[in-house]
Design a protein around this motif. Sequence first.
Motif, PDB file in Angstrom:
ATOM      1  N   MET A  59       0.851  -1.205   0.000  1.00 15.82           N
ATOM      2  CA  MET A  59       0.000   0.000   0.000  1.00 15.82           C
ATOM      3  C   MET A  59       0.882   1.248   0.000  1.00 15.82           C
ATOM      4  N   ILE A  60       0.712   2.074  -0.988  1.00 11.20           N
ATOM      5  CA  ILE A  60       1.485   3.312  -1.085  1.00 11.20           C
ATOM      6  C   ILE A  60       0.937   4.376  -0.148  1.00 11.20           C
ATOM      7  N   TYR A  61      -0.414   4.430  -0.043  1.00 15.21           N
ATOM      8  CA  TYR A  61      -1.042   5.438   0.810  1.00 15.21           C
ATOM      9  C   TYR A  61      -2.400   4.918   1.256  1.00 15.21           C
ATOM     10  N   GLN A  62      -2.756   5.241   2.512  1.00 12.47           N
ATOM     11  CA  GLN A  62      -4.100   4.896   2.986  1.00 12.47           C
ATOM     12  C   GLN A  62      -4.620   6.005   3.882  1.00 12.47           C
ATOM     13  N   GLY A  63      -5.795   6.533   3.535  1.00 10.54           N
ATOM     14  CA  GLY A  63      -6.444   7.569   4.327  1.00 10.54           C
ATOM     15  C   GLY A  63      -7.890   7.213   4.570  1.00 10.54           C
ATOM     16  N   SER A  64      -8.669   8.188   5.012  1.00  9.73           N
ATOM     17  CA  SER A  64     -10.089   7.955   5.293  1.00  9.73           C
ATOM     18  C   SER A  64     -10.940   7.943   4.027  1.00  9.73           C
ATOM     19  N   ALA A  65     -10.400   8.556   2.977  1.00  9.83           N
ATOM     20  CA  ALA A  65     -11.178   8.644   1.736  1.00  9.83           C
ATOM     21  C   ALA A  65     -10.420   8.105   0.531  1.00  9.83           C
ATOM     22  N   ILE A  66      -9.104   7.999   0.632  1.00 12.96           N
ATOM     23  CA  ILE A  66      -8.278   7.637  -0.525  1.00 12.96           C
ATOM     24  C   ILE A  66      -7.274   6.556  -0.144  1.00 12.96           C
ATOM     25  N   THR A  67      -7.152   5.586  -1.007  1.00 21.07           N
ATOM     26  CA  THR A  67      -6.068   4.602  -0.885  1.00 21.07           C
ATOM     27  C   THR A  67      -5.323   4.545  -2.210  1.00 21.07           C
ATOM     28  N   VAL A  68      -4.029   4.244  -2.132  1.00 24.20           N
ATOM     29  CA  VAL A  68      -3.219   4.037  -3.329  1.00 24.20           C
ATOM     30  C   VAL A  68      -2.501   2.711  -3.177  1.00 24.20           C
ATOM     31  N   ALA A  69      -2.796   1.788  -4.081  1.00 28.36           N
ATOM     32  CA  ALA A  69      -2.193   0.459  -4.035  1.00 28.36           C
ATOM     33  C   ALA A  69      -1.394   0.223  -5.307  1.00 28.36           C
ATOM     34  N   ARG A  70      -0.311  -0.551  -5.157  1.00 30.70           N
ATOM     35  CA  ARG A  70       0.559  -0.843  -6.301  1.00 30.70           C
ATOM     36  C   ARG A  70       0.347  -2.282  -6.743  1.00 30.70           C
ATOM     37  N   GLY A  71       0.120  -2.456  -8.044  1.00 32.59           N
ATOM     38  CA  GLY A  71      -0.065  -3.792  -8.575  1.00 32.59           C
ATOM     39  C   GLY A  71       1.260  -4.396  -9.035  1.00 32.59           C
ATOM     40  N   GLY A  72       1.222  -5.678  -9.316  1.00 29.64           N
ATOM     41  CA  GLY A  72       2.427  -6.370  -9.775  1.00 29.64           C
ATOM     42  C   GLY A  72       2.905  -5.899 -11.130  1.00 29.64           C
ATOM     43  N   ASP A  73       2.035  -5.220 -11.891  1.00 30.24           N
ATOM     44  CA  ASP A  73       2.415  -4.715 -13.217  1.00 30.24           C
ATOM     45  C   ASP A  73       2.963  -3.294 -13.148  1.00 30.24           C
ATOM     46  N   GLU A  74       3.317  -2.849 -11.926  1.00 26.60           N
ATOM     47  CA  GLU A  74       3.876  -1.509 -11.690  1.00 26.60           C
ATOM     48  C   GLU A  74       2.865  -0.385 -11.981  1.00 26.60           C
ATOM     49  N   ILE A  75       1.586  -0.740 -11.964  1.00 24.76           N
ATOM     50  CA  ILE A  75       0.522   0.246 -12.115  1.00 24.76           C
ATOM     51  C   ILE A  75      -0.073   0.528 -10.738  1.00 24.76           C
ATOM     52  N   ALA A  76      -0.159   1.805 -10.366  1.00 21.62           N
ATOM     53  CA  ALA A  76      -0.775   2.186  -9.092  1.00 21.62           C
ATOM     54  C   ALA A  76      -2.243   2.527  -9.337  1.00 21.62           C
ATOM     55  N   THR A  77      -3.081   2.202  -8.361  1.00 16.95           N
ATOM     56  CA  THR A  77      -4.499   2.555  -8.440  1.00 16.95           C
ATOM     57  C   THR A  77      -4.848   3.458  -7.260  1.00 16.95           C
ATOM     58  N   LEU A  78      -5.268   4.660  -7.581  1.00 18.83           N
ATOM     59  CA  LEU A  78      -5.727   5.616  -6.561  1.00 18.83           C
ATOM     60  C   LEU A  78      -7.252   5.501  -6.516  1.00 18.83           C
ATOM     61  N   THR A  79      -7.762   5.049  -5.359  1.00 21.24           N
ATOM     62  CA  THR A  79      -9.196   4.789  -5.234  1.00 21.24           C
ATOM     63  C   THR A  79      -9.838   5.754  -4.247  1.00 21.24           C
ATOM     64  N   PHE A  80     -10.875   6.444  -4.717  1.00 22.80           N
ATOM     65  CA  PHE A  80     -11.695   7.278  -3.829  1.00 22.80           C
ATOM     66  C   PHE A  80     -12.779   6.390  -3.218  1.00 22.80           C
ATOM     67  N   ASP A  81     -12.802   6.317  -1.892  1.00 21.31           N
ATOM     68  CA  ASP A  81     -13.806   5.497  -1.206  1.00 21.31           C
ATOM     69  C   ASP A  81     -14.012   6.081   0.194  1.00 21.31           C
ATOM     70  N   LEU A  82     -14.810   7.126   0.255  1.00 20.59           N
ATOM     71  CA  LEU A  82     -15.018   7.887   1.495  1.00 20.59           C
ATOM     72  C   LEU A  82     -15.728   7.032   2.540  1.00 20.59           C
ATOM     73  N   LYS A  83     -15.088   6.849   3.684  1.00 22.86           N
ATOM     74  CA  LYS A  83     -15.634   5.999   4.745  1.00 22.86           C
ATOM     75  C   LYS A  83     -16.951   6.552   5.287  1.00 22.86           C
TER      76      LYS A  83
END
Length: 721
Positions: free
Chosen positions: A1-25
């Motif tokens: 996990m690159i970043y984790q907050g209350s509304a946003i997470t950033v995860a890194r995949g095995g293909d070197e692609i990061a996914t920034l996800t908006f998911d407000l708790k």
Amino acid sequence: MIYQGSAITVARGGDEIATLTFDLKDESINKLSSAVVEELDQALQAIRKESGLQGLVIASGKDVFIVGADITEFHQIFEKGEKYLVDMNQRVHGIFNAIEDLPFPSVAAINGLALGGGFEITLTADFRVMAESAKIGLPETKLGIVPGWGGCVRLPRLIGADNAIEWIAGGTENKAKTALEMGAVDAVVPKEKLEAAARDILEQANRGELDYQARREEKQSPLKLDSIEQMMAFETAKGYVAGKAGPHYTAPVEAIRVIQKGAGEGRERAQAIEAKAFAKLAMTDVCYNLVGLFLNDQAVKKKAGQYEKQANPVELAAVLGAGTMGGGIAYQSASKGTPILMKDIKLEAIELGLKEARKLFIKQVERGRLGKADMAEKLTSIRSTLAYGDFEQVDLVVEAVVENPKVKGGVLAEVEKATGEETILTSNTSTIAIDRLAGNLKRPQNFCGMHFFNPVHRMPLVEVIRGAKTSDVAIGTAVAYARKMGKTPIVVNDCPGFLVNRVLFPYFGGFNLLIEQGADFQRVDKVMEKFGWPMGPAYLLDVVGIDIAVHANEVMAEGFPERMAREGKNAIQVMQENERLGQKNRKGFYVYEEDKKGKPKKVSDDQAYELLKPLVKEHREFTDEAIVARLMTPLCLEAVRCLEDDIVGSPAEADMALIYGIGFPPFRGGALRYIDAMGVAEFVEQADRLSETLGPLYAPTDRLREMAKAGERFYSTAGQR
């Protein structure tokens, strides 16, 4: 996990692609509050520190993408002043630019609604892929502002100035097919294939098959328009949009100016122009009131949702009384998926009701909103009948017969015998007390008012009226049915005229007094239309129907004699006595001719003035301000009384009912916001001056005087103007 907050997470995949996800708790939707924007900044800082990344997907963990900025913060933020807003927007620009300037390609995966700031975030990405069911748009002008986080800069460079002006000035929500045709998105796919499509685009970019750097260059450079193209794109659009928006709504035209001023500039200079324009508009009363309108609308919907928890399902409805109103109710029910029986005692009335419904469906087909097969299916869900044979299966009945208490009472008692013990009965009465109509019913707990406004298919409001014996289930069921019909229900308590007509008729009372003192009704109409009403009082009376207005006025006078009863004839009664009923027989205060589209067009008529001459007791000259005060004061005072009498539950519900029910100027926020804007103390002083000569209709309540002395307002002082 690159970043984790209350509304946003950033995860890194095995293909070197990061996914920034908006998911407000703890929320069902994503929105860009101040805290979420700060998290986005932190997430991007973390992404920039991460080595070896080859792409970024911007995604959502909700059913929507991002619905926009958190509008509940607007009043509080806007009161900090213009400079603060410019600085805030420039800071957000810096955060958003950081997405656009990443050292690898980015793609936004738009799974649902992406509006306002949510759509502006997707514009920072190099590519956009959109689910077939998603919608995108920049609706900020509907709040009296312009897009402030890059929408006025990036969208014209992406889809062209003409298309961007149409989207931004109109504040439209745009479907995936349109977005793809315009070039706002690069691909449209089924929702379940969205992530795969986004990653595929990034892979193509990394292989050099898609030039993401060229995309960035295009978004950050001046618009490629010569002087003639600029004149065609901007000057012509300004005139058209100004005419359509009207003089009170300046944001759509200002949006065009922002695009025009920034057209020849690079990214940062164009963004500075946008930030200043946003801040300037945010400080206006129009913006303040339109934001308040949005917040009130959300409060009304939330309250309706609470009522709906008590509802019984409505799988089959019925309307008693066909004709235009019954046909309109039947159309609205069927068009939104609830089958309905339409009963009358006359075959010709049923034919009229079916004709009305058919006409409305045909219009939907002509506008491309409905297919012919769908129209046929919906029409068959309206079943006409002369008898009560199938009424045992009906879950809710709307009685819409003539506005006469004896007739309505008899019909309601009759249908109660033909329906089940759980069936909810409602009356589409505009003035008659619900408790009076409930007198003949064996199950008054299953009865309430359900006041639709004409024309049913256009007017958003339904007043749901609670009688003394009405149950929560009856109210909840009526509210749920109204919402399913696409309407905004507002629950009010029983009294003559309920909320909307009770507030409207003091306005007409003020109009009658103006006529008696020699005011020209055409000038009064023009003044009130300039003030913001869609039509002045004389024109409105013609549209409502003079006979209907006379009946309602009698009900109001009987219910509130001290304020609303007056000796002698008034202008409305004179029109009725001379068979001038308004548009329905083509003569009232005006006479009516058909325009090129076959619609009634009002024309001045000297005979109307002759008929009114005997009413004129004196001749006075009135300024525009005096006319406004004479009409708005009694209307606003009656809204205050309805709130104090617990006819309506909150200022938000009162103001929304007037905006949705009688066209109170939205940019003025409603009757109670109008008092707040003037200042309660100043409003009381004005009312006192008028009541000295015009009587109790203009007299402030004791509670309002207390509010004036204490410096109180109807709405929170947050964002006070």
